[in-house]
Design an enzyme around this catalytic site. Structure first.
Site, mmCIF file in Angstrom:
data_model
loop_
_atom_site.group_PDB
_atom_site.id
_atom_site.type_symbol
_atom_site.label_atom_id
_atom_site.label_comp_id
_atom_site.label_asym_id
_atom_site.label_seq_id
_atom_site.Cartn_x
_atom_site.Cartn_y
_atom_site.Cartn_z
ATOM 1 N N ASP A 98 -30.742 66.665 -91.920
ATOM 2 C CA ASP A 98 -29.546 65.993 -91.675
ATOM 3 C C ASP A 98 -29.261 64.669 -92.147
ATOM 4 O O ASP A 98 -28.912 63.645 -91.608
ATOM 5 C CB ASP A 98 -29.242 66.015 -90.206
ATOM 6 N N LYS A 105 -33.657 64.622 -108.862
ATOM 7 C CA LYS A 105 -34.887 64.323 -109.068
ATOM 8 C C LYS A 105 -34.907 63.827 -110.664
ATOM 9 O O LYS A 105 -34.071 64.539 -111.364
ATOM 10 C CB LYS A 105 -35.943 65.384 -108.955
ATOM 11 N N SER A 361 -35.497 56.409 -96.689
ATOM 12 C CA SER A 361 -34.768 56.061 -97.678
ATOM 13 C C SER A 361 -33.290 56.100 -97.260
ATOM 14 O O SER A 361 -32.534 55.294 -97.524
ATOM 15 C CB SER A 361 -34.910 56.953 -98.831
HETATM 16 P P1 NAD Z 1 -49.128 59.317 -105.837
HETATM 17 O O1 NAD Z 1 -49.093 59.140 -107.382
HETATM 18 O O2 NAD Z 1 -49.129 57.983 -105.007
HETATM 19 O O3 NAD Z 1 -50.611 59.970 -105.309
HETATM 20 C C1 NAD Z 1 -50.848 61.107 -105.862
HETATM 21 C C2 NAD Z 1 -52.467 61.024 -105.902
HETATM 22 O O4 NAD Z 1 -52.985 62.696 -106.045
HETATM 23 C C3 NAD Z 1 -53.092 60.015 -106.640
HETATM 24 O O5 NAD Z 1 -54.152 59.538 -105.998
HETATM 25 C C4 NAD Z 1 -53.876 61.110 -107.638
HETATM 26 O O6 NAD Z 1 -55.029 60.689 -108.495
HETATM 27 C C5 NAD Z 1 -54.117 62.293 -106.805
HETATM 28 N N1 NAD Z 1 -54.293 63.763 -107.530
HETATM 29 C C6 NAD Z 1 -53.819 63.962 -108.827
HETATM 30 N N2 NAD Z 1 -54.159 65.028 -109.128
HETATM 31 C C7 NAD Z 1 -55.089 65.548 -108.212
HETATM 32 C C8 NAD Z 1 -56.029 66.592 -108.089
HETATM 33 N N3 NAD Z 1 -55.872 67.944 -108.912
HETATM 34 N N4 NAD Z 1 -56.867 66.915 -107.001
HETATM 35 C C9 NAD Z 1 -56.664 65.673 -105.956
HETATM 36 N N5 NAD Z 1 -56.113 64.607 -106.230
HETATM 37 C C10 NAD Z 1 -55.274 64.464 -107.410
HETATM 38 O O7 NAD Z 1 -48.240 60.415 -105.477
HETATM 39 P P2 NAD Z 1 -47.372 60.548 -103.958
HETATM 40 O O8 NAD Z 1 -45.877 59.718 -103.950
HETATM 41 O O9 NAD Z 1 -48.212 60.360 -102.932
HETATM 42 O O10 NAD Z 1 -47.003 62.043 -104.038
HETATM 43 C C11 NAD Z 1 -47.670 63.233 -103.866
HETATM 44 C C12 NAD Z 1 -47.160 64.316 -103.774
HETATM 45 O O11 NAD Z 1 -46.059 64.284 -102.619
HETATM 46 C C13 NAD Z 1 -46.143 64.844 -104.673
HETATM 47 O O12 NAD Z 1 -46.174 66.418 -104.754
HETATM 48 C C14 NAD Z 1 -44.840 64.247 -104.203
HETATM 49 O O13 NAD Z 1 -43.833 64.988 -104.897
HETATM 50 C C15 NAD Z 1 -44.675 64.544 -102.763
HETATM 51 N N6 NAD Z 1 -43.802 63.641 -102.067
HETATM 52 C C16 NAD Z 1 -43.960 62.207 -102.135
HETATM 53 C C17 NAD Z 1 -43.049 61.536 -101.315
HETATM 54 C C18 NAD Z 1 -43.056 59.994 -101.419
HETATM 55 O O14 NAD Z 1 -42.331 59.540 -100.747
HETATM 56 N N7 NAD Z 1 -43.863 59.503 -102.489
HETATM 57 C C19 NAD Z 1 -42.134 62.121 -100.536
HETATM 58 C C20 NAD Z 1 -42.160 63.565 -100.396
HETATM 59 C C21 NAD Z 1 -43.138 64.410 -101.317
#
Ligand code: NAD
Length: 470
Positions: A98, A105, A361
């Site tokens: 909600d 994106k 957010s």
């Molecule tokens: P981030 O860049 O802060 O962290 C991602 C981490 O994953 C990094 O430390 C990277 O080294 C690691 N990584 C990359 N490839 C890897 C692998 N093969 N094996 C293990 N680790 C690996 O990104 P984030 O913001 O934490 O986002 C991570 C996921 O969460 C993404 O799918 C993003 O779309 C999703 N997400 C993020 C948010 C947010 O608020 N940032 C919100 C919802 C969903």
């Protein structure tokens, strides 16, 4: 690119499966499913004597509510259908919790670690400039946030660029969220996705029937957790789940994974990785040769928090976790999903459980539009009421509260308290909505399809309120 090449098709497959549980006209379902605007653009970056062309996207999936909202990803693997898929997931995610936004994106095809801070700033500012020129950025139009490879710093650059191009616009700072608190951010946003994941897991673990079905005890206490990705989402989710009683038995990063059945501390592992450049060789832990191998460990909860398409037809049969908590977007492919279902696993779907980020957010955006910090007006007032109540109890009972009790009870909520409380309420309410839909709709196989069904209903309702579809 393999399985990743059809991420949008994967989301569409889930959507179509869920649409079978609704009775909307095909045209309305098609309108909900498609991406409304896809903006792809390139711009030059000077690097010494050479020019490099940077490829970028912004996709607005659904304009049924404005502004649209969704993160910006910096990764060499970004491609158009991925951004489209992530934008679509944002529409459904916002509907489920909600949050009154359409989904969007953005992505820039770069490996951020290969660029200097100065270059990243120029790339980010140019990206924001291009979006502003084409009306793809603004507090009432399209409001980005951090995602994989971006954080508070990039959001501050974007907000500053937008404000410079729109002098005097009162709400300019609400053009992005996930900003540093000093630049109009809200307390609790950085850790919000991880905290939301914890609330989602806690709610699921508190369902006695579901835990019994999985052969687990009720409650998060003692649950063995494996985390993939120690970035913003993985780090914070690990922290809150551990503090809530879970045991982090393994953490996987790009370079490999580490395991300690007695439990790891994400903070110590993070510090070790910062100091040595690798998660491996952490004192007291065993090295595991690859991230892929860590995913197949015996555990109760597996928390992917890196990128999409982690679970495929190939590795799904070997996954031993009882619960998958989808921190990343799209970690489970539609080929892996039925395998998990057949194994009786509980998948807590991304479009619900990682919605904590967009929820907070939304709070940040509200704060920016209202130009006042949450709690500023009521903190002292509520504290005075609470102190008066304590005094009345003391007078009536003769019991004296200690200073510690007084401080804990008569606190008056500050911004962080209110943000966390709003997030907790949102995650709990949405979880029970999903459970209700799954239990009351004949044939819905799992929480993911229940989540898509709820999202389709809410977006469809919005279109009918607009009078576009009867
Ligand atoms: P981030 O860049 O802060 O962290 C991602 C981490 O994953 C990094 O430390 C990277 O080294 C690691 N990584 C990359 N490839 C890897 C692998 N093969 N094996 C293990 N680790 C690996 O990104 P984030 O913001 O934490 O986002 C991570 C996921 O969460 C993404 O799918 C993003 O779309 C999703 N997400 C993020 C948010 C947010 O608020 N940032 C919100 C919802 C969903």
């Amino acid at each position: 690119m393999g399985a990743q090449a059809n991420f949008f098709d994967q989301v569409t497959q889930y959507f179509n499966e869920a649409a079978r549980f609704t009775t909307y006209a095909p045209g309305l379902l098609e309108q909900i499913r498609v991406c409304n605007s896809v903006y792809r653009f390139d711009f030059p970056l000077r690097r010494g004597d050479t020019i490099e062309v940077i490829h970028a996207w912004r996709v607005e999936h659904s304009h049924h509510k404005l502004p649209v909202k969704g993160g910006i990803r910096y990764s060499p693997d970004v491609y158009e259908e991925e951004v489209m898929a992530l934008a679509a997931l944002m529409t459904y995610k916002c509907a489920i919790v909600d949050v009154p936004f359409g989904g969007a994106k953005g992505g820039i095809k770069i490996e951020p670690t290969h660029y200097s801070t100065d270059e990243l700033e120029r790339i980010t500012r140019r990206y924001a400039h291009e979006l502003t020129k084409k009306n793809f950025l603004g507090p009432g139009i399209d409001v980005p946030a951090p995602d994989y490879g971006t954080g508070e710093r990039e959001m501050a650059w974007m907000a500053d660029t937008y404000a410079a191009l729109n002098p005097g616009q009162l709400d300019a700072i609400g053009c992005v969220t996930g900003k540093p608190v000093t630049q109009g951010g809200v307390r609790g946003r950085k850790e919000a996705t991880g905290r939301g994941l914890y609330f989602a897991l806690r709610e699921a673990c508190n369902e006695p029937d579901e835990m019994k079905r999985l052969g687990l005890s009720t409650g998060l206490d003692g649950k063995r957790i494996v985390v993939q990705g120690l970035g913003n989402v993985g780090y914070h989710a690990a922290k809150f789940c551990r503090e809530g009683g879970g045991i982090l038995i393994a953490i996987a990063e790009r370079e490999g994974a580490i395991m300690n059945l007695k439990g790891l501390n994400e903070d110590e592992v993070f510090t070790h990785r910062k100091a040595t450049g690798s998660i491996l060789n952490f004192p007291g832990a065993t090295n595991i040769e690859s991230t892929a191998a860590a995913l197949e460990l015996e555990c109760d909860v597996l928390l992917p928090a890196a990128l999409e398409s982690v679970f495929t037809r190939e590795n799904a049969p070997r996954i031993k976790a009882k619960i998958i908590l989808e921190g990343a977007n799209g970690p489970t492919t539609p080929e892996a999903d039925p395998i998990f279902r057949d194994k009786g696993m509980l998948v807590i779907p991304d479009i619900y459980c990682n919605a904590g980020g967009v929820t907070v957010s939304y709070f940040e955006w509200l704060k920016n539009l209202s130009h006042v910090r949450f709690g500023r007006m009521q903190k002292r007032h509520e504290q005075a009421n609470e102190l008066a109540m304590l005094k009345a109890i003391e007078d009536a009972t003769g019991r004296r509260f200690s200073d510690a009790e007084r401080a804990a009870i008569a606190k008056g909520p500050d911004e962080q308290d209110l943000v966390n409380s709003g997030l907790e309420e949102t995650m709990i309410a949405a979880f029970h909505d999903l459970l209700k839909t799954q239990r009351e709709t004949n044939g819905i196989p799992d929480l993911r399809i229940a989540a898509f069904v709820n999202a389709i209903h809410k977006v469809a309702r919005s279109y009918s309120e607009l009078g576009i579809f009867p």
